[in-house]
Design a protein around this motif. Structure first.
Motif, mmCIF file in Angstrom:
data_model
loop_
_atom_site.group_PDB
_atom_site.id
_atom_site.type_symbol
_atom_site.label_atom_id
_atom_site.label_comp_id
_atom_site.label_asym_id
_atom_site.label_seq_id
_atom_site.Cartn_x
_atom_site.Cartn_y
_atom_site.Cartn_z
ATOM 1 N N PRO A 99 0.814 -1.219 0.000
ATOM 2 C CA PRO A 99 0.000 0.000 0.000
ATOM 3 C C PRO A 99 0.844 1.263 0.000
ATOM 4 O O PRO A 99 0.506 2.251 -0.656
ATOM 5 C CB PRO A 99 -0.818 -0.131 1.288
ATOM 6 N N GLU A 100 1.967 1.220 0.716
ATOM 7 C CA GLU A 100 2.848 2.386 0.759
ATOM 8 C C GLU A 100 3.503 2.620 -0.601
ATOM 9 O O GLU A 100 3.642 3.760 -1.057
ATOM 10 C CB GLU A 100 3.922 2.197 1.830
ATOM 11 N N ALA A 101 3.886 1.524 -1.268
ATOM 12 C CA ALA A 101 4.523 1.654 -2.580
ATOM 13 C C ALA A 101 3.546 2.208 -3.613
ATOM 14 O O ALA A 101 3.924 3.015 -4.465
ATOM 15 C CB ALA A 101 5.054 0.301 -3.035
ATOM 16 N N VAL A 102 2.285 1.798 -3.527
ATOM 17 C CA VAL A 102 1.277 2.298 -4.475
ATOM 18 C C VAL A 102 1.144 3.813 -4.362
ATOM 19 O O VAL A 102 0.913 4.510 -5.351
ATOM 20 C CB VAL A 102 -0.085 1.617 -4.229
ATOM 21 N N GLU A 103 1.309 4.332 -3.150
ATOM 22 C CA GLU A 103 1.199 5.772 -2.943
ATOM 23 C C GLU A 103 2.350 6.536 -3.594
ATOM 24 O O GLU A 103 2.182 7.684 -4.011
ATOM 25 C CB GLU A 103 1.188 6.083 -1.437
ATOM 26 N N SER A 104 3.493 5.911 -3.678
ATOM 27 C CA SER A 104 4.682 6.636 -4.128
ATOM 28 C C SER A 104 5.103 6.330 -5.557
ATOM 29 O O SER A 104 5.787 7.139 -6.193
ATOM 30 C CB SER A 104 5.860 6.338 -3.192
ATOM 31 N N ILE A 105 4.710 5.171 -6.087
ATOM 32 C CA ILE A 105 5.124 4.789 -7.438
ATOM 33 C C ILE A 105 4.275 5.516 -8.471
ATOM 34 O O ILE A 105 3.042 5.479 -8.411
ATOM 35 C CB ILE A 105 5.005 3.265 -7.630
ATOM 36 N N GLY A 106 4.934 6.172 -9.411
ATOM 37 C CA GLY A 106 4.204 6.924 -10.421
ATOM 38 C C GLY A 106 4.082 6.228 -11.756
ATOM 39 O O GLY A 106 3.477 6.771 -12.675
ATOM 40 N N TRP A 107 4.642 5.020 -11.888
ATOM 41 C CA TRP A 107 4.647 4.359 -13.185
ATOM 42 C C TRP A 107 3.676 3.195 -13.293
ATOM 43 O O TRP A 107 3.671 2.468 -14.298
ATOM 44 C CB TRP A 107 6.050 3.856 -13.522
ATOM 45 N N LEU A 108 2.829 2.997 -12.293
ATOM 46 C CA LEU A 108 1.849 1.912 -12.407
ATOM 47 C C LEU A 108 0.936 2.181 -13.604
ATOM 48 O O LEU A 108 0.518 3.312 -13.839
ATOM 49 C CB LEU A 108 1.007 1.813 -11.128
#
Length: 207
Positions: A99-108
């Motif tokens: 969940p934390e990575a989803v908040e910060s990753i901009g390339w999904l």
């Protein structure tokens, strides 16, 4: 003298049928990513394989470009990781999605269920949790099935530049929304970037 009037019993109250119970809203509409169970979290992955594609980062601008080249562990037949439990040990820089990575990753990818839920959006009609089958991920043009040029072990860095594509970062035509639309896959498009100052980014996700 007339006999006293007899009181009539009041008619029995008619009972209205109980309204049918409303089905519970699906978990992705009521829970945050952080509140989901492990099983719920894993089920959000639609198995499209877009996150398993190698990406390149321009060191000057920070822009991320997708390629049609997949991770060394990618199974083109199933569009799944061939060694999912041990992927982090085999590919050290494989990003484990949280969940934390989803908040910060901009390339999904814009079609990614984790990104959609984070943005407060519903799952589209082709998602397996909605359609009940993974076949719709392919028919809606979301899956990378049949569109992968090869595995990263087959290409050098500057060869990857020739495999930059736009479609993984786009919605296929007719795939948006919760209702079935015209499910025509997007036309495959290529862009070119200048070689040099391009860093090989093996940023792949695992739910």
């Amino acid at each position: 003298m007339s006999p006293p009037a007899r009181s009539r019993p009041a008619p029995a109250a008619e009972h209205e049928p109980a309204a049918p119970a409303q089905p519970a809203a699906p978990f992705w509409r009521t829970k945050t990513l952080a509140a989901m169970t492990g099983a719920e979290w894993e089920s959000l992955c639609d198995g499209c394989g877009r996150c398993c594609l190698v990406k390149l980062e321009d060191e000057d601008s920070g822009a991320i470009a997708y390629t049609d080249v997949a991770c060394r562990l990618f199974d083109a037949g199933s569009c799944r990781c061939s060694d999912y439990p041990n992927r982090s040990e085999i590919v050290a820089d494989c990003v484990r999605l949280t969940p934390e990575a989803v908040e910060s990753i901009g390339w999904l990818p814009p079609t990614c269920a984790y990104r959609l839920v984070r943005e407060g959006k519903d799952l589209p009609f082709w998602h397996p949790l909605v359609s009940g089958t993974r076949d719709t991920v392919v028919s809606a043009g979301i899956s990378v099935h049949g569109r992968v040029a090869g595995l990263e072990t087959e290409f050098g860095l500057f060869e990857l530049v020739d495999h930059i594509v736009n479609w993984p970062a786009r919605w296929p035509r007719g795939a948006k929304g919760t209702q079935t639309g015209a499910q025509a896959p997007a036309r495959r498009a290529r862009t070119r970037t200048k070689p040099g100052r391009i860093r090989h980014e093996r940023i792949r996700t695992g739910a």
